[in-house]
Write an enzyme that holds these catalytic residues in place. Structure first.
Site, PDB file in Angstrom:
ATOM      1  N   HIS A  99     -19.580  -1.316  -5.056  1.00 15.63           N
ATOM      2  CA  HIS A  99     -20.065  -2.089  -3.913  1.00 15.63           C
ATOM      3  C   HIS A  99     -20.580  -1.182  -2.798  1.00 15.63           C
ATOM      4  O   HIS A  99     -21.427  -1.579  -2.012  1.00 15.63           O
ATOM      5  CB  HIS A  99     -18.971  -3.036  -3.394  1.00 15.63           C
ATOM      6  CG  HIS A  99     -18.827  -4.263  -4.225  1.00 15.63           C
ATOM      7  ND1 HIS A  99     -18.664  -5.527  -3.694  1.00 15.63           N
ATOM      8  CD2 HIS A  99     -18.842  -4.451  -5.569  1.00 15.63           C
ATOM      9  CE1 HIS A  99     -18.569  -6.418  -4.668  1.00 15.63           C
ATOM     10  NE2 HIS A  99     -18.659  -5.783  -5.826  1.00 15.63           N
ATOM     11  N   HIS A 145     -15.478  -4.329 -16.137  1.00 19.92           N
ATOM     12  CA  HIS A 145     -14.715  -5.584 -16.136  1.00 19.92           C
ATOM     13  C   HIS A 145     -13.658  -5.616 -17.234  1.00 19.92           C
ATOM     14  O   HIS A 145     -13.059  -6.656 -17.482  1.00 19.92           O
ATOM     15  CB  HIS A 145     -15.671  -6.780 -16.247  1.00 19.92           C
ATOM     16  CG  HIS A 145     -16.504  -6.964 -15.018  1.00 19.92           C
ATOM     17  ND1 HIS A 145     -17.596  -7.796 -14.957  1.00 19.92           N
ATOM     18  CD2 HIS A 145     -16.394  -6.411 -13.769  1.00 19.92           C
ATOM     19  CE1 HIS A 145     -18.128  -7.735 -13.747  1.00 19.92           C
ATOM     20  NE2 HIS A 145     -17.425  -6.904 -13.012  1.00 19.92           N
TER      21      HIS A 145
END
Ligand code: HEM
Length: 337
Positions: free
Chosen positions: A69, A206
Site C-alpha cells: 500500500h 494473499h
C-alpha cells in the site's frame, strides 16, 4: 531537407532511448545503502519484527500489505504512515487503508534507529525491510522452527527517502479494488512498472492474512445488483462463506487461506485453481493466459514461487522512489518533519 533528416533521426533515437529506458524504477537504490551510515539497520529491523512475531505470528500479513500500500500510492516513500492533520486527510484514512496494521512495529524499529543513527534511515526503507523479514519468518522459520539471518527470502535494496505528500484521494485513485477484473489489474500494475507475471506472483501474498467480509460479500449475495453470485467463485464455496458472512457484515474477519493464514506457501494458487479465491481480483488471474499459467504451474512449486516473489517484491520496491535530496528522512514516521 538533407540537413533536417539527421536531426529528426537524432530526435527519434533520443525519444526511442527514453521510451526504452524510462521506467518507474530507480538506480540509486542498493543493497547495503546504510552499510557505513547505519550498519546495524537490518539487524535492528529484523530484531524488532522477530520480537513481535514471537508474540503474534499474524503480524506478517499486515507488514507485507503495508509495503504494497505504500509503494502503490506516491511510490515507496512511507507516505502510508503519515497521520492526517487538521488541514489534510492522509492516505491512512482512505477506506482500503483502514484495515492496515503493523504501524507500531515500524515505529518501534524507527525509535531504535533514531537512537542509534539519528536522521539517517528512512521510514520507507524500514517498511520494505520489515515486509521482507516478516515474510521470511513466515516462510522458513515456521518450517524449520528456528531463526537464522540466512533465511532472508531476498535482499532488500535501500536508499529510499520519505515523501512529504499523503492524501486520501491518492490512495483511493491508486489502490486496486478486490472487485477488479484482469484488465484493470493489468493496467494498475503496469502503471507501477509491474507486469502480468508480477501480478500473479504478488497476488499470492494473499496466501497469508485475513479479510473482512465486506471486501468480498457482494460476490456472495449481489454481484451484479440482481441478487446473484459471482460466477468466478465456486458455488459450494460461496455457500460455505455465506455461513460466515451476512450481506452487511463489516466486522467479521476470515482467513484468506483457511487453516494456514500465517504460513507463506503456495496454497493460494491451489485455491485460485479451485475457484476458491476470496476476491474477484484473485480469480481474475485465471482470465489471462500468462497469469493462469503461473497459477497452475506453481500449485506445488514453492521454490520457484519464493524466488519469483523476491524478484517481484524488489521490483515493486523500486516504484517511484525518492532519492538524493528529494523528500526527507522523517524523524517520526507518522509526521512530516
Ligand atoms: C492485486 C490486487 C490486490 C487487491 C485488489 C488486494 C485487496 C486486498 C483486500 C481487499 C484485502 C482484505 C482487507 C480487509 O478486508 O481486511 C487484502 C488483504 C491483504 N493483502 Fe491484498 N490486494 C492486492 C494485492 C496485494 C499485494 C500485491 C500484496 C503484497 C505484496 C497484498 C497483501 C495483502 C495481505 C498480506 C493481506 C492480509 C492483511 C492482513 O491480514 O492484515 N495484496 N488485500
Amino acid at each position: 531537407m538533407e540537413k533536417r533528416f539527421p536531426c529528426s533521426l537524432f530526435v527519434s533515437l533520443l525519444l526511442a532511448f527514453f521510451f526504452l529506458f524510462s521506467t518507474n524504477s530507480s538506480d540509486a537504490l542498493e543493497v547495503g545503502f546504510y552499510s557505513k551510515s547505519c550498519p546495524d539497520v537490518e539487524k535492528i529491523v529484523r530484531k524488532t519484527v522477530l520480537s513481535y512475531y514471537k508474540d503474534d505470528p499474524t503480524i506478517t500479513a499486515p507488514l507485507l500489505r503495508l509495503h504494497f500500500h505504500d509503494c502503490f500510492v506516491e511510490g515507496c516513500d512511507g507516505s502510508v504512515l503519515i497521520n492526517s492533520t487538521t488541514t489534510n486527510v492522509a492516505e491512512k484514512d482512505a477506506k482500503p487503508n483502514l484495515s492496515l496494521d503493523g504501524f507500531d512495529v515500524i515505529d518501534k524499529a524507527k525509535a531504535e534507529l533514531e537512537a542509534k543513527c539519528p536522521g539517517v534511515v528512512s521510514c520507507a526503507d524500514i517498511v520494505a525491510l520489515a515486509a521482507r523479514d516478516a515474510v521470511s519468518l513466515a516462510t522458513y522459520v515456521v518450517r524449520s522452527g528456528k531463526w537464522s539471518k540466512n533465511y532472508n527470502m531476498y535482499e532488500v535494496e535501500t536508499g529510499r527517502r520519505d515523501g512529504r505528500v499523503s492524501t486520501v484521494s491518492d490512495a483511493i485513485n491508486n489502490l486496486p479494488s478486490s472487485f477488479w477484473g484482469i484488465y484493470q489489474l493489468k493496467r494498475s500494475f503496469a502503471s507501477k512498472g509491474l507486469n502480468l507475471k508480477d501480478l500473479a506472483v504478488l497476488s499470492a501474498a494473499h496466501t497469508i492474512g485475513n479479510s473482512h467480509c465486506n471486501s468480498f460479500a457482494k460476490r456472495l449475495y449481489n454481484y451484479t445488483g440482481k441478487g446473484d453470485m459471482d460466477p468466478s467463485l465456486l458455488a459450494s464455496y460461496a455457500t460455505t462463506l455465506k455461513k460466515e458472512c451476512t450481506p452487511t457484515d463489516n466486522t467479521t474477519v476470515l482467513e484468506m487461506v483457511p487453516g494456514s493464514s500465517t504460513t507463506f506457501d503456495t496454497t493460494y494458487f491451489k485455491l485460485v485453481k479451485e475457484k476458491k479465491g476470496l476476491f474477484h481480483s484473485d480469480q481474475a488471474l485465471l482470465r489471462s493466459q500468462v497469469t493462469k499459467n503461473y497459477v497452475f504451474s506453481h500449485v506445488t512449486n514453492s521454490t520457484g514461487f519464493f524466488h519469483d516473489f523476491g524478484v517481484s517484491m524488489v521490483k515493486m520496491g523500486r516504484n517511484k522512489v525518492l532519492e538524493g535530496k528529494n523528500g526527507e528522512i522523517r524523524k517520526n514516521c507518522a509526521v512530516i518533519n
